[in-house]
Scaffold this active site. Structure first.
Site, PDB file in Angstrom:
ATOM      1  N   SER A 124     -47.555 -57.173  48.994  1.00 56.12           N
ATOM      2  CA  SER A 124     -46.334 -57.937  48.751  1.00 56.12           C
ATOM      3  C   SER A 124     -45.500 -57.411  47.591  1.00 56.12           C
ATOM      4  O   SER A 124     -44.346 -57.797  47.440  1.00 56.12           O
ATOM      5  CB  SER A 124     -46.668 -59.416  48.496  1.00 56.12           C
ATOM      6  OG  SER A 124     -47.360 -59.577  47.276  1.00 56.12           O
ATOM      7  N   LYS A 163     -46.460 -62.306  41.619  1.00 54.52           N
ATOM      8  CA  LYS A 163     -45.090 -62.490  42.108  1.00 54.52           C
ATOM      9  C   LYS A 163     -44.098 -62.445  40.941  1.00 54.52           C
ATOM     10  O   LYS A 163     -44.450 -62.677  39.787  1.00 54.52           O
ATOM     11  CB  LYS A 163     -44.945 -63.837  42.822  1.00 54.52           C
ATOM     12  CG  LYS A 163     -45.754 -63.962  44.114  1.00 54.52           C
ATOM     13  CD  LYS A 163     -45.183 -63.103  45.225  1.00 54.52           C
ATOM     14  CE  LYS A 163     -45.937 -63.302  46.533  1.00 54.52           C
ATOM     15  NZ  LYS A 163     -47.255 -62.634  46.502  1.00 54.52           N
TER      16      LYS A 163
END
Length: 211
Positions: A124, A163
């Site tokens: 990701s 993230k």
């Protein structure tokens, strides 16, 4: 053997290493006794060893002799040479000038007490160069500035994720660096930030196989 490291100087460094392993202060007298040299001879050689960066600067006249990372890497403990700079713009010539011998991550990365390492799972964050199996260095913190990358525990999840964090009043949006993963927005009170990204380490061989 490096040209500045004669047999006598190597003998002195070896003696200091042995004394330190025995938790014995490596004073001039102790080193002289361990090597069979006179204190005057040891004193003279230590001046030259400091100039060659094999010994740390003296804290005081009678302070124990302390090996530098360069000396430890050469005579015991391993290490990797830092050999100057490389151009990221116009090509240049690589010069083999050893600046230091690296034995710990905190010699080249701004690490502090309490920082820890994690291995990355998933893709990701490949848009910022963080690939599966890379190592990230994390600094524990419950808050991070807007836009920073952090280790975050999602609501209802037992595992953490890496993230980019966007603060939006009472909400937090977590952004991946891969278009396959859409942003996730949660109430700020439900998101637990565990630490901020300090640096990351990737292996070129593994990365070339992913491209």
């Amino acid at each position: 053997m490096p040209p500045e490291l004669t047999r006598t100087r190597r003998l002195i460094l070896d003696a200091i290493l042995r004394l330190q392993a025995e938790d014995t202060p490596a004073t001039l007298g102790a080193v002289a006794q361990a090597t069979g040299l006179t204190k005057q001879a040891v004193s003279y050689q230590t001046v030259l060893l400091r100039e060659a960066h094999y010994l740390e600067p003296a804290a005081s006249r009678y302070a124990p002799l302390i090996l530098t990372s360069k000396a430890r890497a050469l005579i015991g403990g391993g290490g990797f040479p830092l050999v100057g700079e490389i151009a990221a713009g116009q090509p240049g010539h690589a010069e083999q000038n050893v600046e230091a011998y690296i034995t710990r991550l905190d010699q080249v990365i701004d690490m502090k007490e309490g920082d820890y390492l994690l291995r990355v799972r998933g893709d990701s964050m490949i848009g910022v160069g963080i690939y599966p199996q890379d190592i990230v260095i994390v600094r524990p913190n419950e808050t991070v500035p807007n836009g920073d990358i952090a280790v975050v525990l999602l609501p209802g999840e037992s595992t953490a994720t890496l993230k980019r964090v966007e603060h939006q009043n009472s909400k937090i949006t977590l952004h991946s660096a891969n278009p396959d993963y859409p942003p996730m927005t949660f109430p700020a009170r439900d998101v637990r930030i565990q630490g901020c990204l300090v640096a990351h380490i990737g292996q070129a061989a593994l990365r070339s196989r992913r491209v």
